[in-house]
Design a protein around this motif. Structure first.
Motif, PDB file in Angstrom:
ATOM      1  N   LEU A 190     -64.610  54.719 -55.406  1.00 41.18           N
ATOM      2  CA  LEU A 190     -63.768  55.273 -56.460  1.00 41.18           C
ATOM      3  C   LEU A 190     -64.659  55.779 -57.599  1.00 41.18           C
ATOM      4  N   VAL A 191     -64.573  57.077 -57.875  1.00 41.75           N
ATOM      5  CA  VAL A 191     -65.356  57.657 -58.971  1.00 41.75           C
ATOM      6  C   VAL A 191     -64.361  58.126 -60.031  1.00 41.75           C
ATOM      7  N   VAL A 192     -64.521  57.628 -61.246  1.00 32.30           N
ATOM      8  CA  VAL A 192     -63.560  57.960 -62.296  1.00 32.30           C
ATOM      9  C   VAL A 192     -64.258  58.734 -63.408  1.00 32.30           C
ATOM     10  N   ALA A 193     -63.758  59.947 -63.657  1.00 35.43           N
ATOM     11  CA  ALA A 193     -64.315  60.808 -64.712  1.00 35.43           C
ATOM     12  C   ALA A 193     -63.159  61.548 -65.354  1.00 35.43           C
ATOM     13  N   GLY A 197     -65.443  52.563 -70.755  1.00 38.44           N
ATOM     14  CA  GLY A 197     -65.289  53.551 -69.689  1.00 38.44           C
ATOM     15  C   GLY A 197     -63.833  53.921 -69.461  1.00 38.44           C
ATOM     16  N   ASP A 198     -63.573  54.572 -68.318  1.00 42.93           N
ATOM     17  CA  ASP A 198     -62.208  54.922 -67.926  1.00 42.93           C
ATOM     18  C   ASP A 198     -61.570  53.810 -67.099  1.00 42.93           C
ATOM     19  N   VAL A 199     -62.383  52.827 -66.732  1.00 40.58           N
ATOM     20  CA  VAL A 199     -61.892  51.706 -65.926  1.00 40.58           C
ATOM     21  C   VAL A 199     -61.811  50.486 -66.838  1.00 40.58           C
ATOM     22  N   ILE A 225     -67.270  53.517 -59.522  1.00 41.31           N
ATOM     23  CA  ILE A 225     -68.270  54.164 -60.381  1.00 41.31           C
ATOM     24  C   ILE A 225     -67.523  54.808 -61.548  1.00 41.31           C
ATOM     25  N   ASP A 226     -67.799  54.313 -62.734  1.00 42.24           N
ATOM     26  CA  ASP A 226     -67.060  54.730 -63.931  1.00 42.24           C
ATOM     27  C   ASP A 226     -67.925  55.679 -64.765  1.00 42.24           C
ATOM     28  N   CYS A 227     -67.531  56.956 -64.807  1.00 42.46           N
ATOM     29  CA  CYS A 227     -68.307  57.959 -65.555  1.00 42.46           C
ATOM     30  C   CYS A 227     -67.821  58.110 -66.992  1.00 42.46           C
ATOM     31  N   VAL A 279     -61.307  60.649 -59.571  1.00 43.74           N
ATOM     32  CA  VAL A 279     -60.272  60.890 -60.578  1.00 43.74           C
ATOM     33  C   VAL A 279     -60.870  61.798 -61.649  1.00 43.74           C
ATOM     34  N   GLY A 280     -60.363  63.028 -61.738  1.00 42.84           N
ATOM     35  CA  GLY A 280     -60.910  64.028 -62.660  1.00 42.84           C
ATOM     36  C   GLY A 280     -61.423  65.227 -61.882  1.00 42.84           C
ATOM     37  N   ARG A 281     -61.194  66.412 -62.413  1.00 44.08           N
ATOM     38  CA  ARG A 281     -61.619  67.633 -61.718  1.00 44.08           C
ATOM     39  C   ARG A 281     -62.367  68.577 -62.651  1.00 44.08           C
ATOM     40  N   SER A 282     -63.118  67.996 -63.590  1.00 46.79           N
ATOM     41  CA  SER A 282     -63.883  68.853 -64.505  1.00 46.79           C
ATOM     42  C   SER A 282     -65.036  69.516 -63.762  1.00 46.79           C
TER      43      SER A 282
END
Ligand code: ADP
Length: 307
Positions: free
Chosen positions: A206-209, A241-243, A228-230, A165-168
């Motif tokens: 699941l990677v959230v950034a 975090g984002d989670v 994994i919460d970035c 989640v996120g495309r930076s």
């Protein structure tokens, strides 16, 4: 049953020991500590906080931080001269530029000034291209930290469905590329994703950034997910975090806390890549030493023709 906690501090302290040993070896061989140049533009704001924490961590493993502080009104030409000098300085193993930059400077133009061989935070377009192509190179530290945590806890990646989640440019995109390179099937979600919950629910990894506190909630995840919460968000309740950790933890297989998850590993990844760069630079330096210095210390000095 509650999720396994993926403890970033524990991973970081293991990495810290390895790095300290490698730096000690480098110092022994070259007589000097590898240096990490940290370019920053303010005295107090987030760029100074970042620079300060990187400098402390660097010192702790024996890497010498070299803070470079151009005036905030510096022109691009002047800055190019300063970064060029760091590129040419053989005592500087790696270069990072602390964000944010002053408004008159375009970040992607500035990071492109770094020699890709010293780009230990994987910020240059050349290294981004290599990552996109699945080639070995320096990678943004946060993206590499995600992979290091998965590796450390022996999470299987190949063949599994990963959702990012996120495309930076600094996190989402490179993480997705690294997961693809590790043979995951990857879905990238972003602001325009139509049904985020539906996509996230299918994630095994699941990677959230996204930079959005509490974006991922319990009803969006499945029981087998490794999360994994970035995110690092400052809220009235502190850093989160984002989670939504409290509600998600009881329903997934494993999860990183914030703080104490991706963050501490990220700093170590930056330093690990600095040490990689220093070792590589030292290795390039060694053949000349072998050719000219070492034979003199041995018993016979062969004439060039005999080689
Ligand atoms: P980071 O530095 O953590 O990568 P950025 O702010 O640079 O954060 O990028 C945020 C990314 O997260 C963007 O790609 C954006 O599309 C995505 N994002 C932000 N909010 C949402 C949301 N509500 N749903 C899905 N994606 C989101």
């Amino acid at each position: 049953m509650s999720a396994r906690i993926l403890d970033g501090r524990a991973v970081a302290s293991r990495l810290w020991r390895d790095l300290s040993d490698r730096v000690a070896d480098l110092r022994e061989r070259s007589g000097a500590a590898p240096r990490l140049a940290i370019v920053r533009f303010d005295d107090r704001g987030p760029s100074a906080v970042y620079a300060g924490s990187v400098a402390r961590a660097a010192r702790s493993v024996g890497v010498e931080p070299h803070e470079v502080t151009p005036p905030s009104g510096v022109s691009l030409t002047d800055l190019a001269g300063r970064i060029g000098a760091l590129n040419r300085d053989p005592s500087v193993a790696g270069i990072v530029i602390a964000q944010p930059l002053p408004a008159h400077l375009d970040p992607s133009t500035v990071v492109a000034l770094i020699d890709p061989a010293k780009d230990v935070d994987g910020a240059t377009p050349l290294n981004a291209g290599r990552i996109a192509r699945g080639e070995r190179t320096f990678v943004p530290a946060t993206a590499l930290a995600v992979m290091a945590i998965l590796r450390n806890y022996e999470v299987q990646i190949a063949g599994r469905r990963a959702v990012v989640v996120g495309r930076s440019a600094v996190v989402g995109r490179p993480v997705a590329a690294l997961l693809v390179a590790a043979d995951a099937t990857v879905v990238i979600c972003h602001r325009r994703t139509r049904n985020l919950a539906r996509e996230v629910r299918r994630a095994e990894i699941l990677v959230v950034a996204a930079g959005s506190p509490g974006l991922v909630r319990a009803e969006m995840v499945n029981r087998s997910a490794v999360v994994i919460d970035c995110g690092i968000n400052t809220t009235p309740d502190g850093i989160v975090g984002d989670v939504d950790f409290g509600s998600v933890r009881p329903v997934v297989a494993a999860i990183t806390p914030v703080p104490g998850g991706v963050g501490p590993v990220t700093t170590m990844m930056l330093l690990e890549q600095t040490v990689d760069a220093a070792e590589r630079q030292a290795a390039e330096f060694e053949p000349a030493l072998d050719r000219y210095a070492l034979p003199a210390a041995s018993e016979s000095i062969r004439p060039p023709a005999a080689r």
